[in-house]
Scaffold this active site. Structure first.
Site, mmCIF file in Angstrom:
data_model
loop_
_atom_site.group_PDB
_atom_site.id
_atom_site.type_symbol
_atom_site.label_atom_id
_atom_site.label_comp_id
_atom_site.label_asym_id
_atom_site.label_seq_id
_atom_site.Cartn_x
_atom_site.Cartn_y
_atom_site.Cartn_z
ATOM 1 N N ARG A 39 49.911 81.313 10.577
ATOM 2 C CA ARG A 39 51.369 81.245 10.400
ATOM 3 C C ARG A 39 51.829 82.039 9.182
ATOM 4 O O ARG A 39 52.919 82.621 9.210
ATOM 5 C CB ARG A 39 51.821 79.796 10.288
ATOM 6 C CG ARG A 39 51.771 79.115 11.642
ATOM 7 C CD ARG A 39 52.213 77.704 11.585
ATOM 8 N NE ARG A 39 52.310 77.170 12.942
ATOM 9 C CZ ARG A 39 52.446 75.885 13.216
ATOM 10 N NH1 ARG A 39 52.501 75.006 12.252
ATOM 11 N NH2 ARG A 39 52.533 75.484 14.464
ATOM 12 N N LYS A 202 50.240 66.038 30.797
ATOM 13 C CA LYS A 202 51.164 65.201 31.554
ATOM 14 C C LYS A 202 52.256 65.953 32.292
ATOM 15 O O LYS A 202 52.816 66.905 31.764
ATOM 16 C CB LYS A 202 51.848 64.241 30.579
ATOM 17 C CG LYS A 202 50.940 63.213 29.981
ATOM 18 C CD LYS A 202 51.839 62.207 29.337
ATOM 19 C CE LYS A 202 51.182 61.277 28.371
ATOM 20 N NZ LYS A 202 52.209 60.837 27.414
ATOM 21 N N GLY A 355 51.287 74.752 21.999
ATOM 22 C CA GLY A 355 50.328 74.708 20.905
ATOM 23 C C GLY A 355 48.882 74.744 21.371
ATOM 24 O O GLY A 355 48.074 75.536 20.876
ATOM 25 N N GLY A 378 56.413 73.168 20.250
ATOM 26 C CA GLY A 378 57.600 72.524 20.814
ATOM 27 C C GLY A 378 58.721 73.518 21.080
ATOM 28 O O GLY A 378 59.410 73.443 22.097
HETATM 29 P P1 ADP Z 1 50.354 72.704 25.309
HETATM 30 O O1 ADP Z 1 50.187 72.212 23.896
HETATM 31 O O2 ADP Z 1 49.775 74.055 25.511
HETATM 32 O O3 ADP Z 1 51.773 72.561 25.792
HETATM 33 P P2 ADP Z 1 49.572 70.123 26.376
HETATM 34 O O4 ADP Z 1 49.753 69.521 25.044
HETATM 35 O O5 ADP Z 1 50.557 69.797 27.424
HETATM 36 O O6 ADP Z 1 49.462 71.739 26.225
HETATM 37 O O7 ADP Z 1 48.161 69.728 26.982
HETATM 38 C C1 ADP Z 1 46.954 69.907 26.301
HETATM 39 C C2 ADP Z 1 46.034 68.738 26.508
HETATM 40 O O8 ADP Z 1 45.844 68.453 27.886
HETATM 41 C C3 ADP Z 1 44.671 69.029 25.943
HETATM 42 O O9 ADP Z 1 44.427 68.154 24.861
HETATM 43 C C4 ADP Z 1 43.714 68.766 27.105
HETATM 44 O O10 ADP Z 1 42.544 68.094 26.721
HETATM 45 C C5 ADP Z 1 44.554 67.919 28.030
HETATM 46 N N1 ADP Z 1 44.076 68.006 29.432
HETATM 47 C C6 ADP Z 1 44.004 69.095 30.192
HETATM 48 N N2 ADP Z 1 43.469 68.823 31.398
HETATM 49 C C7 ADP Z 1 43.177 67.507 31.401
HETATM 50 C C8 ADP Z 1 42.600 66.608 32.363
HETATM 51 N N3 ADP Z 1 42.200 67.049 33.540
HETATM 52 N N4 ADP Z 1 42.466 65.329 32.013
HETATM 53 C C9 ADP Z 1 42.869 64.900 30.793
HETATM 54 N N5 ADP Z 1 43.431 65.677 29.861
HETATM 55 C C10 ADP Z 1 43.581 66.976 30.144
HETATM 56 MG MG MG Z 2 50.039 70.224 23.070
#
Ligand code: ADP
Ligand code: MG
Length: 398
Positions: A39, A202, A355, A378
Site C-alpha cells: 500500500r 458467501k 481482498g 470493500g
Molecule cells: P474476497 O475477499 O476476494 O472478496 P471473500 O472474502 O468473499 O473474497 O472469500 C474468501 C474466503 O472464502 C477465503 O477465506 C476462502 O477460504 C473462503 N472459501 C472459498 N471457497 C470456500 C469453500 N468451498 N468452503 C469454505 N470457504 C471457502
Molecule cells: Mg475477503
C-alpha cells in the site's frame, strides 16, 4: 467518471493535503515493522509527482481501529520510519495525539517546496469516521489543495476524505484514477465477451455484485463456498459444504434473472472434498453428483478449472472476485491458482477485486500479468456493485 486528477492542479509552492491508504499490516514478530509495504508503494507515484512539481506534500492516513483515541499501538511511526528511510531528509513525521494542533500547524507552515510530511493516524480522532465538520476544517486549514488517493477507504464518508473535499479544491491521485478508469470502463463499456468469475465464502457477501454484473456480462463462472448454495437450490447433494439455507431461493431467482438477460451461469462440475478444513487432510476429487453426505467441498476440481479457463481464454474482459476454494490451504488452492493462471495468460482486460482474491493473485506470483488488481477490498466490491463511492463522488469533476 470524469474526476479532476493531480495533473489538473497547479501545485507549485502549494500545500497539498493527500489522503493515502497507509493502513498496512504490521509484523506480528517484530514490533514496529511493516509486514507488507504494497500500500505504501502504491501511493509513491502520486507523492513523487506532487513533490517533484514543487508541492509541500502533507500525507494523512488511518491505521487499524484506534476507536477515536490516541493509542500508540496504532501510531503511524512504523510508516514514518519506512518513509524516512525511503525519502531521507526530504521527509518529516509530524505526529500529535490530536492529529492537528497548533504545533502541527506551525511545523506544516515551515515545510519547503518538495518536502513530504506525514500526520498521525486520523482515527485518533473520533470525528474522523463520523465525517465531523470540525475535524475536517482543522485538516483543511493545513493546506491549499486536497488530493484523495486512498481507494481502500473511498466507500466510507469520513472527515479525511469527504469532509476535506467539501472544503478544499480537490482531485484524485494516480491510484484512484487507475481504479476508476479500468474498473469504470469494464462496467460502463466493456469489450465482449465479458466473463465474470465469482467465488469466496458467501452468497450473501456477493449478492450486490451478482445483481450488478448480471446485466452487463455474457458469462458468470461461480466457484468458492457460495457455489454450494446454488447447487443445493438446484437439488444437488452437497454434503457438509458451505450452505446458506436462507439464500437458496435467491440463488434460483438469480439464475432466472441470468436466463432472462441471456447470461450463461456455470457452476462446478467436479470438486475437491475432505473431512475438514485443515492442512494435510486426505482429499479426493469427485464429480458434482457424488459428494458424500459426510464430506465438505473445499475447492473446484480440475475439470471445472479447465472449463472456467476455457471461458476465460475467449473473453475480452474478465472481472474476478472471490477465490474458488479455501486457497489459504495448499490442498484446496489448485482451483484458485488455475483460474489465476488463466487470467495471467489471457489477452483480455483482466480485473481482480476483493481482498482475498488480490492476495491469492499475489501468492501465485501473477500480479504483474493482470491488467488491474484493485487495492481496495470493500471499496472494490462496492464499485463492482455499481454503488457510488462517497470519497470519489466528493472530488471535483473535470
Ligand atoms: P474476497 O475477499 O476476494 O472478496 P471473500 O472474502 O468473499 O473474497 O472469500 C474468501 C474466503 O472464502 C477465503 O477465506 C476462502 O477460504 C473462503 N472459501 C472459498 N471457497 C470456500 C469453500 N468451498 N468452503 C469454505 N470457504 C471457502
Ligand atoms: Mg475477503
Amino acid at each position: 467518471m470524469n474526476k479532476k486528477t493531480v495533473k489538473d492542479l497547479d501545485v507549485k509552492g502549494k500545500k497539498v493535503l493527500v489522503r493515502v491508504d497507509f493502513n498496512v499490516p504490521l509484523s506480528k514478530e517484530e514490533k514496529g515493522k511493516i509486514a507488507d509495504d504494497t500500500r505504501i508503494k502504491a501511493a509513491i507515484p502520486t507523492i513523487n509527482y506532487l513533490s517533484e512539481n514543487g508541492a509541500k506534500v502533507i500525507l494523512m492516513s488511518h491505521l487499524g481501529r484506534p476507536k477515536g483515541e490516541a493509542n500508540p499501538e496504532f501510531a503511524l511511526k512504523p510508516v514514518a520510519d519506512y518513509l524516512e528511510n525511503f525519502y531521507g531528509g526530504q521527509f518529516r513525521f509530524i505526529p500529535s495525539p490530536e492529529v492537528v494542533d497548533e504545533k502541527v500547524k506551525e511545523e506544516v507552515s515551515k515545510l519547503e517546496d518538495g518536502q513530504i510530511a506525514l500526520l498521525e493516524n486520523t482515527r485518533y480522532r473520533a470525528e474522523e469516521t463520523k465525517n465531523g465538520e470540525e475535524f475536517a476544517k482543522e485538516l483543511a486549514s493545513l493546506a491549499d489543495l486536497y488530493v484523495n488517493d486512498a481507494f481502500g477507504t473511498s466507500h466510507r464518508a469520513h472527515a479525511s476524505n469527504v469532509g476535506v473535499a467539501s472544503i478544499l479544491p480537490s482531485a484524485v491521485g494516480f491510484l484512484i484514477e487507475k481504479e476508476i478508469e479500468v474498473m469504470g470502463k469494464a462496467l460502463e463499456s466493456p469489450d465482449h465477451p465479458f466473463v465474470s468469475i465469482l467465488g469466496g465464502a458467501k452468497v450473501s457477501d456477493k449478492i450486490g455484485v451478482i445483481e450488478n454484473l448480471i446485466t452487463k456480462v455474457d458469462t458468470i463462472l461461480i466457484g468458492g463456498g457460495m457455489a454450494y448454495t446454488f447447487l443445493k437450490a438446484m437439488g444437488k447433494e452437497i454434503g457438509q459444504s458451505l450452505l446458506e439455507e436462507d439464500k437458496m431461493d435467491l440463488s434460483l431467482e438469480l439464475m432466472k434473472k441470468a436466463k432472462a438477460n441471456e447470461v450463461e451461469i456455470l457452476l462446478p462440475i467436479d470438486v475437491v472434498i475432505a473431512d475438514k478444513i485443515e492442512a494435510g487432510v486426505d482429499t479426493e476429487i469427485v464429480d458434482i453428483d457424488s459428494i458424500p453426505e459426510d464430506k465438505e467441498a473445499l475447492d473446484i476440481g480440475p475439470k471445472t478449472a479447465e472449463l472456467f479457463a476455457d471461458k476465460i481464454k475467449d473473453a475480452k474482459t474478465v472481472v474476478w472476485n472471490g477465490p474458488m476454494g479455501v486457497f489459504e490451504i495448499k490442498e484446496f488452492s489448485n482451483g484458485t491458482n488455475e483460474v489465476a493462471k488463466a487470467l495471467a495468460e489471457s489477452e483480455a482486460v483482466t480485473i481482480v477485486g476483493g481482498g482475498d482474491s488480490a492476495l491469492a493473485i499475489e501468492m501465485a506470483g501473477l500480479k504483474d500479468k493482470i491488467t488491474h488488481v484493485s487495492t481496495g477490498g470493500g471499496a472494490s466490491l462496492e464499485f463492482l456493485e455499481g454503488k457510488d463511492l462517497p470519497g470519489i463522488t466528493a472530488i471535483e469533476d473535470k
